[in-house]
Enzyme design. Structure first.
Site, PDB file in Angstrom:
ATOM      1  N   ASP A   1       2.177  -0.827  11.807  1.00 15.47           N
ATOM      2  CA  ASP A   1       0.847  -1.299  11.397  1.00 15.47           C
ATOM      3  C   ASP A   1       0.596  -2.748  11.811  1.00 15.47           C
ATOM      4  O   ASP A   1      -0.516  -3.246  11.665  1.00 15.47           O
ATOM      5  CB  ASP A   1       0.685  -1.160   9.875  1.00 15.47           C
ATOM      6  CG  ASP A   1       0.672   0.304   9.448  1.00 15.47           C
ATOM      7  OD1 ASP A   1       0.286   1.153  10.273  1.00 15.47           O
ATOM      8  OD2 ASP A   1       1.057   0.588   8.307  1.00 15.47           O
TER       9      ASP A   1
ATOM     10  N   LYS B   1       0.833  -1.216   0.000  1.00 15.19           N
ATOM     11  CA  LYS B   1       0.000   0.000   0.000  1.00 15.19           C
ATOM     12  C   LYS B   1       0.864   1.261   0.000  1.00 15.19           C
ATOM     13  O   LYS B   1       0.633   2.173  -0.797  1.00 15.19           O
ATOM     14  CB  LYS B   1      -0.924  -0.037   1.231  1.00 15.19           C
ATOM     15  CG  LYS B   1      -1.853   1.149   1.372  1.00 15.19           C
ATOM     16  CD  LYS B   1      -3.009   0.819   2.299  1.00 15.19           C
ATOM     17  CE  LYS B   1      -2.677   0.896   3.770  1.00 15.19           C
ATOM     18  NZ  LYS B   1      -2.473   2.269   4.268  1.00 15.19           N
TER      19      LYS B   1
ATOM     20  N   SER C   1       7.093   9.294  12.174  1.00 15.64           N
ATOM     21  CA  SER C   1       6.003   9.182  11.195  1.00 15.64           C
ATOM     22  C   SER C   1       6.556   9.326   9.791  1.00 15.64           C
ATOM     23  O   SER C   1       7.057  10.383   9.407  1.00 15.64           O
ATOM     24  CB  SER C   1       4.950  10.263  11.442  1.00 15.64           C
ATOM     25  OG  SER C   1       4.101  10.361  10.301  1.00 15.64           O
TER      26      SER C   1
HETATM   27  C1  S3P Z   1       2.556   5.035   6.231  1.00 16.38           C
HETATM   28  C2  S3P Z   1       3.102   5.430   7.423  1.00 16.38           C
HETATM   29  C3  S3P Z   1       2.558   5.025   8.732  1.00 16.38           C
HETATM   30  C4  S3P Z   1       1.645   3.822   8.603  1.00 16.38           C
HETATM   31  C5  S3P Z   1       0.672   3.973   7.483  1.00 16.38           C
HETATM   32  C6  S3P Z   1       1.388   4.135   6.150  1.00 16.38           C
HETATM   33  C7  S3P Z   1       3.172   5.511   4.972  1.00 16.38           C
HETATM   34  O1  S3P Z   1       1.813   6.099   9.285  1.00 16.38           O
HETATM   35  O2  S3P Z   1       0.954   3.627   9.823  1.00 16.38           O
HETATM   36  O3  S3P Z   1      -0.197   2.854   7.395  1.00 16.38           O
HETATM   37  O4  S3P Z   1       2.840   4.974   3.896  1.00 16.38           O
HETATM   38  O5  S3P Z   1       3.991   6.440   5.037  1.00 16.38           O
HETATM   39  P1  S3P Z   1       2.486   7.246  10.205  1.00 16.38           P
HETATM   40  O6  S3P Z   1       3.379   8.048   9.360  1.00 16.38           O
HETATM   41  O7  S3P Z   1       1.329   8.041  10.730  1.00 16.38           O
HETATM   42  O8  S3P Z   1       3.203   6.500  11.287  1.00 16.38           O
END
Ligand code: S3P
Length: 465
Positions: A352, A37, A188
Site C-alpha cells: 500500500d 486499518k 494477497s
Molecule cells: C490488506 C491486504 C492488501 C492491502 C489492503 C489491506 C489486508 O490487499 O493492499 O489495503 O488487510 O489484508 P491484497 O490482499 O489485495 O494485497
C-alpha cells in the site's frame, strides 16, 4: 521553493472538492497515527466470530472500518462505537459467533473496502446464512475470482453477479466445509485470510501456500484468540500456513497499533522536505508491514525507531512474539536519498506504500526500479497508471514498464493538478508532493483520504511550522 505556506482548508474537504496544497517552509510535529486499518477490520470481525464481549481500543475510524462495523450490526451483533476526545475510537462488540449470525434482507455494503468483502466472504462461507456482499463503483471493478475459486473448492455456494468474478458476490453458507490445500496465485493477505477464515469451519486442516509472505495479522490475531494456526517457511521466501478447523475463537480485548501505512506519508514528507523533524507515535512495526521503513532507510532516510512495550491495558493479549503486534515511536528528519532496486518480495511488504515510495524516489539521486508491482492495478484504482500520471503532471520522471515502475531522480516538482482517481493513497501521495512542490498543487477528489485516514488533511495543516 515557495516558502509561503498557505492553508486553503483545515478539515476533510467535500467529495467533489479540489484540495490546494501549498509548499511548507518547515515541517514540525508530534502526531498520533490512526489505528491500523487491517488490524481494526480483523479485530471487529474476530469479535463477531466469538461468543461474548470484545473491546477494541484505538481502532481506525476511516470509512472502510466503519463498513466492517456496519456489516457486523447487519449480521445481528451489538457493535458500539465510542469516539474519544483525542480522535481515537473504541468499539465494544457483543456477539454470539457464526452460529448467531442473522439472515439479512438486504445486501451487506462493503463501501470501498476490499478487505471487508474478501474476509467476510470467507467468514460467511461457513455460516448458516445467505448474503450478498457489494460495494461502491471501485469495489465493483475489483477481481474476486481469487477468493471465489478456493471458497467454492471448500464447498461453499459462492458466485459473482458482475463480469469476470466482479461484485456483487452472493455467498450461501454451508454448515461444514472441506479443508483445501491452496497455493495463492498472487501474494494477497486478503485471499489468504478468506481461506483461513473459511478453514475455521472446515473438517480438518486447511493449508495455504504463499510464494511471497504477506501481512500476517490474521494468523497472529487468531492464535491470540485460541485458534491453532501454524506458519512455516517454504521454498525461497515463501510460507505455508495451516489452520485447524473446528476450534472456537475466543472473545478478547485488543489495543490497535497506529497504522504504518498512514505513517508512511509523514515518513516520506519528513525525509524529502529540506527542513523537517517529525515524531510519529505508536506505529505498528510488524515485520510483514514495515517494508516502507526499511526501504526508506536503505535509500538514506533518517528514521529513529524507539520500540514500545506492549500496551499495559491489553491484559488479554498473549505476549508471545507470534501473537502480539510490535509498535514503536518513529522520529524522522530531512535526508538526502539515493535510488534503490525494490524486489517483488519487498513490494509485498509495502504493497500500500508503493505510491508514496514513488514520490520519495522522485527526490532520490539515480534510477529507482520497483519490480513486480503489477498487483497495484487491482487496488482501489489502477495505482500504477494513477501514480505515474499524477507524479508526471508534477514534473517527475516516472514510467511504468510492464509490471515495473522506473523513477529517475532527483526531479524538481512543480505545482500542478493531480487527480486521486478517488483513491485514498493517491490523494495523500499528491498532497505530500504539494508540500515540496513549487507553487500550489491541486489534488482532485481529496475526500477519498477519509477511507483510511479521516484526519489526514488536518494533520497536514498541523505540521506546517
Ligand atoms: C490488506 C491486504 C492488501 C492491502 C489492503 C489491506 C489486508 O490487499 O493492499 O489495503 O488487510 O489484508 P491484497 O490482499 O489485495 O494485497
Amino acid at each position: 521553493m515557495d516558502r509561503h505556506a498557505v492553508a486553503d482548508f483545515g478539515g476533510v474537504p467535500g467529495a467533489d472538492a479540489l484540495a490546494a496544497v501549498h509548499s511548507a517552509s518547515r515541517l514540525r510535529g508530534d502526531l498520533h497515527m490512526p489505528g491500523d486499518k487491517s488490524i481494526s477490520h480483523r479485530a471487529l470481525m474476530f469479535a463477531l466470530l466469538a461468543d461474548g464481549e470484545s473491546r477494541i481500543e484505538g481502532a481506525g475510524d476511516g470509512a472502510d472500518v466503519r463498513s466492517t462495523a456496519g456489516i457486523g450490526r447487519a449480521l445481528g451483533a451489538l457493535v458500539q462505537r465510542e469516539a474519544g476526545n483525542d480522535g481515537t475510537v473504541t468499539y465494544r462488540v457483543h456477539a454470539r459467533g457464526v452460529a448467531g449470525f442473522m439472515q439479512t434482507p438486504g445486501t451487506l455494503d462493503c463501501g470501498n473496502s476490499g478487505t471487508s468483502l474478501r474476509l467476510f466472504a470467507g467468514i460467511l462461507a461457513g455460516s448458516a446464512v445467505t448474503a450478498i456482499l457489494d460495494g461502491d463503483a471501485s469495489l465493483r471493478g475489483r477481481p474476486m475470482n481469487r477468493i471465489i475459486e478456493p471458497l467454492r473448492a471448500m464447498g461453499s455456494g459462492i458466485r459473482a453477479a458482475g463480469d469476470d468474478g466482479r461484485p456483487p458476490v452472493t455467498i450461501e453458507g454451508r454448515a461444514s466445509l472441506e479443508p483445501i490445500d491452496w497455493a495463492t496465485p498472487v501474494p494477497s493477505a486478503q485471499v489468504k485470510s478468506a481461506i483461513l477464515l473459511a478453514g475455521l469451519c472446515a473438517s480438518g486442516t486447511t493449508r495455504v501456500h504463499e510464494s511471497v509472505a504477506t501481512r500476517d495479522h490474521t494468523e497472529r490475531m487468531l492464535r491470540a484468540r485460541g485458534v491453532k494456526v501454524r506458519t512455516s517457511p517454504e521454498g525461497d521466501g515463501g510460507v505455508l500456513i495451516e489452520i485447524e478447523g473446528g476450534t472456537a475463537v475466543r472473545a478478547m480485548d485488543q489495543v490497535v497499533p497506529g497504522d504504518p501505512s498512514a505513517a508512511a506519508f509523514w515518513l516520506v514528507a519528513g525525509t524529502i522536505h529540506p527542513d523537517a523533524d517529525l515524531i510519529l507515535r505508536g506505529v505498528g512495526t510488524n515485520p510483514t508491514r514495515r517494508g516502507i521503513i526499511d526501504l526508506l532507510v536503505r535509500m538514506g532516510a533518517r528514521i529513529d525507531e524507539r520500540p514500545l512495550p506492549d500496551p499495559p491495558d491489553a491484559t488479554d493479549v498473549s505476549l508471545q512474539p507470534d501473537t502480539g503486534e510490535p509498535r514503536a515511536d518513529l522520529h524522522v528528519q530531512s535526508a538526502d536519498l539515493r535510488a534503490i532496486e525494490v524486489s517483488p518480495a519487498e513490494v509485498a511488504s509495502a504493497i500500500d506504500e508503493i505510491p508514496i515510495l514513488c514520490l520519495a524516489a522522485t527526490q532520490a539521486t539515480g534510477r529507482t526500479t520497483i519490480r513486480g508491482a503489477g498487483e497495484l492495478r487491482n487496488k482501489e484504482s489502477d495505482r500504477l497508471a494513477g501514480v505515474a500520471a499524477g507524479l508526471t503532471a508534477l514534473g517527475a520522471k516516472i514510467r511504468v514498464d510492464g509490471d515495473d515502475i522506473v523513477v529517475d531522480g532527483p526531479a524538481r516538482l512543480l505545482g500542478a493538478a493531480s487527480d486521486s482517481l478517488d483513491d485514498h493513497r493517491l490523494a495523500m501521495t499528491f498532497a505530500i508532493a504539494g508540500l515540496i512542490a513549487t507553487g500550489p498543487t491541486t489534488v482532485g477528489r481529496p475526500a477519498s483520504a477519509s477511507v483510511s485516514y479521516p484526519g489526514f488533511f488536518a494533520d497536514l495543516e498541523r505540521i506546517r511550522a
